[in-house]
Each structure stands twice: as structure tokens, then as C-alpha cells.
Write a protein that holds these residues in place. Structure first.
Motif, PDB file in Angstrom:
ATOM      1  N   SER A  62     -72.310 -21.234 -13.541  1.00  0.00           N
ATOM      2  CA  SER A  62     -71.013 -20.951 -14.160  1.00  0.00           C
ATOM      3  C   SER A  62     -70.241 -19.846 -13.453  1.00  0.00           C
ATOM      4  N   GLN A  95     -59.412 -27.060 -22.338  1.00  0.00           N
ATOM      5  CA  GLN A  95     -59.950 -26.116 -21.354  1.00  0.00           C
ATOM      6  C   GLN A  95     -60.533 -24.874 -22.015  1.00  0.00           C
ATOM      7  N   TYR A  96     -59.830 -24.365 -23.029  1.00  0.00           N
ATOM      8  CA  TYR A  96     -60.286 -23.138 -23.688  1.00  0.00           C
ATOM      9  C   TYR A  96     -61.640 -23.330 -24.363  1.00  0.00           C
ATOM     10  N   SER A 101     -63.557 -26.043 -17.593  1.00  0.00           N
ATOM     11  CA  SER A 101     -62.991 -24.690 -17.602  1.00  0.00           C
ATOM     12  C   SER A 101     -61.962 -24.494 -16.495  1.00  0.00           C
ATOM     13  N   ARG A 102     -62.028 -25.308 -15.443  1.00  0.00           N
ATOM     14  CA  ARG A 102     -61.069 -25.202 -14.338  1.00  0.00           C
ATOM     15  C   ARG A 102     -60.140 -26.414 -14.276  1.00  0.00           C
ATOM     16  N   CYS A 105     -68.232 -26.503 -16.860  1.00  0.00           N
ATOM     17  CA  CYS A 105     -67.655 -25.779 -15.719  1.00  0.00           C
ATOM     18  C   CYS A 105     -66.419 -26.496 -15.188  1.00  0.00           C
ATOM     19  N   GLY A 162     -64.075 -25.280 -23.233  1.00  0.00           N
ATOM     20  CA  GLY A 162     -65.063 -25.212 -22.180  1.00  0.00           C
ATOM     21  C   GLY A 162     -65.402 -23.773 -21.817  1.00  0.00           C
ATOM     22  N   ILE A 163     -64.366 -22.928 -21.745  1.00  0.00           N
ATOM     23  CA  ILE A 163     -64.578 -21.506 -21.446  1.00  0.00           C
ATOM     24  C   ILE A 163     -65.344 -20.839 -22.578  1.00  0.00           C
ATOM     25  N   ASP A 164     -64.970 -21.149 -23.820  1.00  0.00           N
ATOM     26  CA  ASP A 164     -65.675 -20.575 -24.986  1.00  0.00           C
ATOM     27  C   ASP A 164     -67.166 -20.873 -24.932  1.00  0.00           C
ATOM     28  N   ILE A 195     -63.662 -12.774 -19.882  1.00  0.00           N
ATOM     29  CA  ILE A 195     -64.567 -13.404 -18.915  1.00  0.00           C
ATOM     30  C   ILE A 195     -65.192 -12.352 -18.011  1.00  0.00           C
ATOM     31  N   LEU A 209     -66.223 -19.530 -13.081  1.00  0.00           N
ATOM     32  CA  LEU A 209     -65.497 -18.543 -13.892  1.00  0.00           C
ATOM     33  C   LEU A 209     -64.871 -17.435 -13.044  1.00  0.00           C
TER      34      LEU A 209
END
Length: 591
Positions: free
Chosen positions: A345, A321-322, A314-315, A311, A324-326, A368, A349
Motif C-alpha cells: 500500500s 475512491q475515499y 485509492s488511485r 490500492c 478504498g483509502i479508508d 495518510i 498511498l
């Protein structure tokens, strides 16, 4: 005989193609040979007999030269085709079997360079990897990985095994030692930083450090500071290459349950390549591979430390970063893990739903949104906390309800709305100037609610200004949220200087040094200060670099142990000056 003394000898022999009964004086002369037939014959002969070389200095220099040659052109087939892997395998076996020989003179460098040569030639060409395996290099490499010598050799061994395990044709050969290799890699990844600190960095006297370690680290240049920097880089590489080796097995869905040991996952969440090894995804690379398997997702979703790490990543403005989002999206798409991670999350997100593109991923914000709202019509909202329900409603309002009116907005309406928003923003700025921060926040709230979605730059500015206000009243979480939204609206992503600086300070307040450091570095890069870094930014970077020092935890652990040891022996603690005792307070006659 060294290269310079033998360079002028045997000129007639070097002109001839016949090499029977003649051994060239040194390897360097062979490499200078212009005739391809003579060069090939001499190289083959030299490599086959190299393990019998008696001159330890010449052997170490030769291996050092071969390694540099391999690094300069790792796809050159000349030495691999002439038996370089067989030669390195023999040298490794001799080093392991003859302890007296390896500790004689400069032979101590042999295992390091031999393993490094194998890793250098196998990092790009699968054909070379097959030759290496056929030459029998894996068994001695695994023996060195067990810690037969030191962490310096383990570093290059793990690198070589990682290359061999990454190819389909040679993976099975490494997998023959699968259980041991996996456990060793996990142990090395977990303990290597503490080992390097205890055995090298914490030794502050040059005479106390292993001589050949110092020579390999700095090539004889620089003092203790330079050695410490290189030791940090090598320790990070050892950890990251161990994680890469684990990733090769995880990719094959092997030993997932072993890798997902609860304690190891907790340690994994804190492993970071750092600035010294920024090109490696480190732990996030392994975590993402685990998230691609159902079994892996189950284990990852149960680790609170891993989820919080994803988390925060992702920020951030980190290069990964990408990833973490994946990982979060993979966990949210799986119905068995979705509700384990959704509450946590979602609050992170929600700030990324307007993200346009990141790396090569386009319309990431829409992806997202779809994942977060994919069961919104199933009326499961009652199971959510108040904050989660509020976040889902906000996503629905921004991405669904307000989008319906975008196409109907003409230029005249946009201009009118822009004027109104500007007036409210001016009022907010005035309130901020007189110290009415709460009043300014209310005005920014109103302006953000009225500002059309098409006015990206204006909305970016409003979020950034409101984030600054939240930071002034000490609400670091709200400041991070608003600055993240502003950075998602910037073009390109993560390029708004004011938001980066505000978020960096907010992360600093929360004690998230890694995220604060990356934002501050990005802030300096974005603003382009003509080669001069502002004092406030330099101070922040210096502070966070110290906090994220690879050996910081190892140093603190060592200090705690020393304090406990001193306390148990009745000695003064680290915080007290050695040899001094506290003076007894004289009684006050007035008491």
C-alpha cells in the motif's frame, strides 16, 4: 370484470358508506373512491381476499399497480395499515405451495410483484418493516431466495430481506435464518452473473427466453438488445443487494469468518456495480465494514487480491475512491495487520499525501501521512525493501522537511523560484520536442525539486508533463504515479484533464480497464466538449466498456467450456469454421 367495464356500475353503492354484502368490482375502482371511509373499508376487504382471486390477469395487474403506488410514495401508511403485508405473505405462500396455480396464466408474475411490494414499502420506514415481519413475510421470502423459482424473483427477495435486516427492530427476525441466509447470499453474489448469462443473455433467440422474464425486464418494449441491457442492470443489482445483505450481518460482527472465506474474498475483489449500478458501493462497502472489525481486518490483510483492489481504487477517479483509502488506513493503523499490507500500500498511498479533500473528508493527505509515518522513529526501516524506504524518505521530505521552509518563503523568493522553474520547464519542453525524452525527464525532475510547495498549479503541471514522458517510454507505473500526484494538487481534486487522459492510457496499458474507464469518463466531463466527445476519448470509452462488461468473464468461461467439449468430442474448435477441415499440404517437388 375489468376496470373500464365496471367503472360505470354500482354508482349507488359507491355513494353509500355501507359495504355489507357488496364487493367492489375491481381494485382500481377502489383506489379512485373519494370517500375515505368507503375507500378504507373496500381496500381492507380487497386485500384480505386478494389471494382468492380467480382472474389471473386482474391479479397481476393489481399487484403491478400496488408496486408502482408503493414506489411512488413508499412512506404512505394507507396500504400497510390495511393489511398489504398480510396479503403479500398469503400470495407468496400460495405461489410456493401450489405449483399448478402459479404456472396458470399470469399468476407467474405474482411472486415477483409480491416480494417487490414488500421491499418497496420497507426501504424507508422501520415501522412498516415491523409490520411486514409480524405478517410472516420472512419465511416465504427465504424459500424464494433458495431458488424456488428463478433469479428474477431472487433479485427482489434479496432486496426485501436487505431492507428488513438493515433495521435494528427487524434484524433479529432475519437473523433467525442467519446461517442459511448468509450462505445463500454469498452463493448468489458469486454465481448470479454466470446464472443470468447462461439462462438469459446467452440465449440469442427470443423464443428461447422465458417469456415473463422478457416482459418484466422491458415491459414489452424493445428487442434483444434492450433485454440484454436490463438483464445486465438486474444482475448487477442482484449481486449488489446480496452484498448489502451480507453487510448487515458483518456490521453486527456476525459470521465474519464465514464471509472471509478465502475463495469468496478473491471473488469479492472483482465485484463492481459498474456503470449500470454506479450508485452502489458493491464489494467495497462490504470490505470497509469488514475492516472496522479486528477479525475482519485479519482476514482482509491476508487476501492479496483484496489489497491490490483497494490500492488501485485509492488511485482512481471512482466515486468510491475515499472508501478504498479508508480501508487501507484502517489496516495500517492496526499493528497486527500493518506490516502485512505496508509494503504494497505504501507505493500507492505515497502519491496521495498531498490530497486536500475528498468527498466530505478534509486534510486527507495529512491523515495518510500520519498513518504512514506513525512508526518512522522506531527504526524499523531496515525491514523495508529499497522501494518502501525510498517512498518513506520522499514522504518525509515533502511533508516534513520542505514544509519547514514554507512559512519563511516570501513573495520575492517565490517569484524568483518560479522564474527558474519556468526556464527549466521550457528546456524540458524543447528536449521533448526533439525526441530527447530522457533529457526532458531529468529537467522535469530538477524543476519539481526546485518548485516551492506553495505553487500548486505549477507543480501539478510539472507532474503531469513528467507523467506524459514516462508514458512515452512505456513506464506505465511511473506515469500513473505522477498523474495521481497532479490530480491531488488540482482544484477540485481529480479535475485536471491532461492528467486524467494520460492516466487513463497508462491504466489501459496495464490492463486495468475499470480504472481506465473511470478516468476517461472523468476526462470527458471535466473538459466540457460542448456535447461532443472527441474521437480518441470515445474509442477508449467504447473499448473499456466492452472490457468491463458484467458478463465478459461468464462469456469467456462458457466459450472455454465449449472449446474443451468440442475438443473432447473430436469436433472443430470455436476458432475454426464448423464443417471445414484443414487441407493437406501438397509435397513440394523441389524438397
Amino acid at each position: 370484470m375489468d376496470h373500464f367495464s365496471c367503472k360505470g356500475t354500482n354508482k349507488m353503492a359507491r355513494r353509500s358508506h355501507a359495504v355489507v354484502g357488496f364487493t367492489p368490482c375491481c381494485f382500481f375502482c377502489i383506489m379512485e373512491e373519494k370517500d375515505p371511509c368507503v375507500r378504507k373499508a373496500w381496500l381492507e376487504l380487497s386485500l384480505s381476499d386478494m389471494h382468492m382471486t380467480r382472474d389471473d390477469t386482474e391479479l397481476a395487474l393489481t399487484l403491478s399497480f400496488i408496486w408502482r403506488f408503493a414506489m411512488a410514495d413508499p412512506e404512505n401508511p394507507e396500504l400497510p395499515s390495511l393489511g398489504v403485508f398480510e396479503c403479500m405473505a398469503k400470495l407468496l405462500k400460495k405461489s410456493l405451495e401450489d405449483a399448478e396455480w402459479v404456472m396458470t396464466g399470469q399468476n407467474v408474475y405474482v411472486p415477483y410483484y409480491a416480494a417487490h411490494i414488500i421491499g418497496s414499502y420497507t426501504m424507508k420506514k422501520p415501522d412498516f418493516a415491523v409490520k411486514a415481519v409480524e405478517s410472516g413475510v420472512i419465511a416465504p421470502l427465504v424459500e424464494l431466495m433458495r431458488g424456488k423459482m428463478s433469479w428474477v424473483e431472487q433479485r427482489v427477495v434479496v432486496r426485501a430481506l436487505g431492507h428488513l435486516a438493515s433495521y435494528e427492530m427487524t434484524f433479529e427476525a432475519v437473523a433467525a435464518y442467519e446461517d442459511e441466509v448468509m450462505r445463500l447470499a454469498m452463493d448468489i453474489a458469486t454465481t448470479c452473473v454466470h446464472v443470468v448469462y447462461a439462462e438469459f443473455v446467452s440465449v440469442q433467440e427470443r423464443e428461447g427466453r422465458v417469456r415473463y422474464h422478457c416482459d418484466l425486464l422491458t415491459r414489452g418494449l424493445g428487442g434483444l438488445e434492450m433485454e440484454d441491457r436490463k438483464a445486465e442492470e438486474w444482475a448487477s443489482q442482484l449481486q449488489c443487494w446480496s452484498l448489502h445483505l451480507l453487510s448487515c450481518f458483518a456490521y453486527k460482527k456476525m459470521f465474519i469468518s464465514l464471509i472471509c472465506n478465502k475463495n469468496f474474498l478473491k471473488e469479492l475483489s472483482q465485484m463492481w456495480g459498474g456503470l449500470v449500478n454506479h450508485t452502489s458501493p458493491a464489494s467495497i462497502g462490504l470490505i470497509r465494514i469488514l475492516c472496522y472489525s479486528k477479525q475482519g481486518r485479519g482476514h482482509v490483510s491476508n487476501s492479496r487480491e483484496i489489497i491490490l483492489s483497494l490500492c488501485n481504487l485509492s488511485r482512481s477517479s471512482d466515486d468510491w475512491q475515499y472508501m478504498g483509502i479508508d480501508c487501507l488506513l484502517l489496516l495500517l493503523k492496526d499493528q497486527e495487520t500493518r506490516y502485512k499490507v505496508l509494503e504494497t500500500s505504501l507505493l500507492y498511498l505515497v502519491d496521495l499525501v498531498e490530497l486536500k479533500a475528498l468527498n466530505d473528508r478534509t486534510n486527507l493527505g495529512d491523515r495518510i501521512t500520519r498513518v504512514l509515518l506513525m512508526d518512522n522513529n522506531k527504526k524499523k526501516g531496515c525491514a523495508y525493501t529499497y522501494k518502501a524506504q525510498k517512498a518513506l524518505k520522499e514522504i518525509w521530505r515533502i511533508k516534513v522537511e520542505r514544509r519547514k521552509y514554507i512559512e519563511g518563503d516570501n513573495q520575492e523568493k517565490l517569484a524568483e523560484a518560479s522564474v527558474v522553474v519556468n526556464l527549466i520547464k521550457q528546456q524540458a519542453n524543447q528536449l521533448l520536442c526533439v525526441g530527447d525524452i530522457d533529457g526532458a525527464i531529468k529537467c522535469y525532475n530538477e524543476a519539481i525539486g526546485l518548485c516551492p510547495l506553495k505553487l500548486l498549479r505549477k507543480r501539478m503541471s510539472l507532474y503531469s508533463d513528467r507523467g506524459e514522458c514516462y508514458l512515452l517510454i512505456g513506464d506505465a507505473d511511473a506515469a500513473i504515479s505522477d498523474c495521481t500526484r497532479a490530480l491531488c494538487l488540482s482544484e477540485p481534486v481529480n479535475s485536471h484533464g491532461k492528467s486524467l487522459w494520460t492516466r487513463s492510457r497508462a491504466y489501459d496499458i496495464k490492463g486495468l480497464s475499470r480504472e481506465s474507464l473511470m478516468d476517461c469518463i472523468m476526462f470527458v466531463n471535466v473538459r466540457s466538449f460542448c456535447g461532443k466527445i472527441p474521437y480518441h476519448a470515445a474509442q477508449m470509452i467504447s473499448k473499456q466498456i466492452e472490457s468491463t462488461w458484467l458478463f465478459e468473464e461468464a462469456r469467456e468461461t462458457r466459450l472455454r467450456k465449449m472449446m474443451v467439449k468440442d475438443k473432447n468430442h473430436g469436433l472443430s474448435t470455436i476458432t475454426e469454421e464448423p464443417g471445414k477441415t484443414k487441407e493437406m499440404k501438397k509435397p513440394d517437388p523441389l524438397d
